[in-house]
Design a protein around this motif. Structure first.
Motif, short mmCIF file in Angstrom:
data_model
loop_
_atom_site.label_atom_id
_atom_site.label_comp_id
_atom_site.label_asym_id
_atom_site.label_seq_id
_atom_site.Cartn_x
_atom_site.Cartn_y
_atom_site.Cartn_z
N SER A 38 4.32 -21.72 3.62
CA SER A 38 3.99 -21.72 2.14
C SER A 38 3.49 -20.58 1.69
O SER A 38 2.65 -20.29 0.74
CB SER A 38 2.81 -22.80 2.07
OG SER A 38 1.72 -22.35 3.00
N TYR A 39 3.87 -19.55 2.30
CA TYR A 39 3.67 -18.19 2.03
C TYR A 39 4.01 -17.62 0.44
O TYR A 39 4.94 -18.27 -0.10
CB TYR A 39 3.91 -17.03 2.84
CG TYR A 39 5.56 -16.98 3.32
CD1 TYR A 39 6.49 -16.36 2.43
CD2 TYR A 39 5.88 -17.63 4.44
CE1 TYR A 39 7.92 -16.22 2.45
CE2 TYR A 39 7.37 -17.77 4.60
CZ TYR A 39 8.30 -17.00 3.74
OH TYR A 39 9.80 -17.12 4.21
N LYS A 40 3.38 -16.84 -0.18
CA LYS A 40 3.74 -16.47 -1.36
C LYS A 40 4.77 -15.17 -1.41
O LYS A 40 4.63 -14.37 -0.51
CB LYS A 40 2.73 -16.04 -2.28
CG LYS A 40 1.66 -17.23 -2.20
CD LYS A 40 0.16 -16.65 -3.24
CE LYS A 40 -0.65 -18.22 -3.28
NZ LYS A 40 -2.01 -17.57 -3.96
N VAL A 41 5.67 -15.31 -2.23
CA VAL A 41 6.75 -14.21 -2.61
C VAL A 41 6.39 -13.70 -4.04
O VAL A 41 6.49 -14.15 -4.88
CB VAL A 41 8.10 -14.67 -2.45
CG1 VAL A 41 9.07 -13.60 -2.65
CG2 VAL A 41 8.28 -15.06 -1.05
N LEU A 42 5.93 -12.31 -3.90
CA LEU A 42 5.55 -11.52 -5.23
C LEU A 42 6.74 -10.63 -5.65
O LEU A 42 6.81 -9.77 -4.30
CB LEU A 42 4.20 -11.27 -5.26
CG LEU A 42 2.98 -12.32 -5.11
CD1 LEU A 42 1.78 -11.53 -4.91
CD2 LEU A 42 3.14 -13.53 -6.03
N THR A 43 7.19 -10.34 -6.64
CA THR A 43 8.02 -9.33 -6.89
C THR A 43 7.69 -8.37 -8.26
O THR A 43 8.28 -7.38 -8.48
CB THR A 43 9.49 -9.55 -7.45
OG1 THR A 43 9.42 -10.53 -8.64
CG2 THR A 43 10.26 -10.42 -6.29
N GLU A 44 6.27 -8.48 -8.57
CA GLU A 44 5.64 -7.66 -9.49
C GLU A 44 4.24 -7.36 -9.16
O GLU A 44 3.53 -8.13 -8.54
CB GLU A 44 5.70 -8.54 -10.80
CG GLU A 44 6.97 -8.72 -11.73
CD GLU A 44 6.86 -9.32 -12.81
OE1 GLU A 44 5.70 -9.43 -13.32
OE2 GLU A 44 7.91 -9.90 -13.27
N LEU A 45 4.01 -5.91 -9.53
CA LEU A 45 2.59 -5.48 -9.40
C LEU A 45 1.60 -5.80 -10.69
O LEU A 45 2.48 -5.37 -11.69
CB LEU A 45 2.43 -4.10 -9.04
CG LEU A 45 3.08 -3.70 -7.65
CD1 LEU A 45 3.23 -2.27 -7.63
CD2 LEU A 45 2.20 -4.09 -6.61
N TYR A 46 0.53 -6.16 -10.53
CA TYR A 46 -0.12 -6.52 -11.82
C TYR A 46 -1.72 -6.31 -11.50
O TYR A 46 -2.05 -6.65 -10.41
CB TYR A 46 0.15 -7.73 -12.51
CG TYR A 46 -0.13 -8.93 -11.65
CD1 TYR A 46 -1.31 -9.71 -11.28
CD2 TYR A 46 0.93 -9.46 -10.78
CE1 TYR A 46 -1.45 -10.66 -10.56
CE2 TYR A 46 0.71 -10.61 -10.09
CZ TYR A 46 -0.16 -11.09 -9.80
OH TYR A 46 -0.56 -12.08 -8.98
N GLY B 295 0.70 -1.15 -0.06
CA GLY B 295 0.03 -0.02 0.02
C GLY B 295 0.77 1.27 0.02
O GLY B 295 0.45 2.35 0.09
N THR B 296 2.36 1.19 -0.02
CA THR B 296 3.10 2.16 0.09
C THR B 296 3.38 2.45 -1.65
O THR B 296 3.32 1.38 -2.44
CB THR B 296 4.18 1.95 0.68
OG1 THR B 296 5.05 0.72 0.48
CG2 THR B 296 3.80 1.89 2.30
N GLY B 297 3.70 3.54 -1.72
CA GLY B 297 4.38 4.06 -3.16
C GLY B 297 3.57 3.13 -4.24
O GLY B 297 2.30 3.46 -4.19
N ASP B 298 4.00 2.71 -5.24
CA ASP B 298 3.42 2.43 -6.46
C ASP B 298 2.25 1.27 -6.25
O ASP B 298 1.17 1.03 -6.87
CB ASP B 298 4.22 1.64 -7.64
CG ASP B 298 4.97 2.80 -8.21
OD1 ASP B 298 4.69 3.88 -8.01
OD2 ASP B 298 6.08 2.55 -8.75
#
Length: 208
Positions: A165-173, A108-111
């Motif tokens: 089993s948490y998710k690691v995301l590096t892209e916003l879409y 929720g910060t920045g982009d």
């Protein structure tokens, strides 16, 4: 390895201290009050503040990685995140520290603000607006510095158990979903990343 944890006495910070010690690391913990942390032969407690360059230099000295989990209950007008970021940049510039700096921010910060669902948008607007504004400024200060940084942006935090089993995301879409995640799971990611960094100079989203 020797890990510096700034903001160590509660929440994600205390979970990270516990997990790092469990995995055999030495921890230097900086907090205003480290009394809540259980004594351990590999734990070095430093009572101080993330706003003090001197205190930051003390906790950073002779460590391999710095983890920042600073938080505040002050919801209006806080400048804790941006001011501590400025102090950290100065502290590191005045030491020989060349390691990585992992900083917990928030989805929720920045982009990432444009990808919030309606519920979280309202929560931040009415209750956490100033915190998220200051966290965004913190990210700008750090990303424009020479630090080897990484921002970790979890979804809404819970006190639930560790779930690896948490998710690691590096892209916003469009349609990206960042769900609730336990503080213990965020701590697991932080220690894993300290041990074997994969996402330096990136913004990482964590979701259950």
């Amino acid at each position: 390895m020797k890990i510096a944890i700034i903001g160590a006495s509660a929440g994600i910070g205390s979970e990270t201290v516990r997990l790092a010690l469990q995995r055999g690391h030495t921890v230097k913990a900086l907090s205003r009050n480290n009394a809540p942390l259980a004594e351990h032969q590999s734990l070095i407690k430093i009572n101080g503040t993330a706003l003090s360059v001197a205190d930051l230099k003390t906790v950073i000295a002779d460590t391999d990685v710095v983890i920042v989990t600073v938080g505040t209950n002050n919801k209006k007008g806080t400048k804790l995140f941006s001011e501590s970021a400025k102090a950290l940049v100065v502290a590191i510039s005045e030491t020989a520290y060349k390691g990585n700096v992992l900083i917990v921010s928030g989805f929720g910060t920045g982009d990432s603000a444009g990808y919030l669902n309606l519920f979280m948008r309202l929560i931040i607007r009415f209750f956490l607006k100033d915190q998220y504004k200051d966290k965004t400024l913190m990210e700008k200060i750090i990303s424009e510095s020479k630090l080897n940084w990484e921002f970790i942006k979890p979804g809404m935090l819970t006190n639930g158990p560790l779930n690896t089993s948490y998710k690691v995301l590096t892209e916003l879409y469009p349609g990206v979903k960042v769900k609730k995640i336990s503080r213990a799971s965020v701590a697991d990611y932080l220690v894993n990343e300290a041990e074997a960094p994969r996402h330096l100079l990136d913004h990482v989203l964590l979701s259950s």
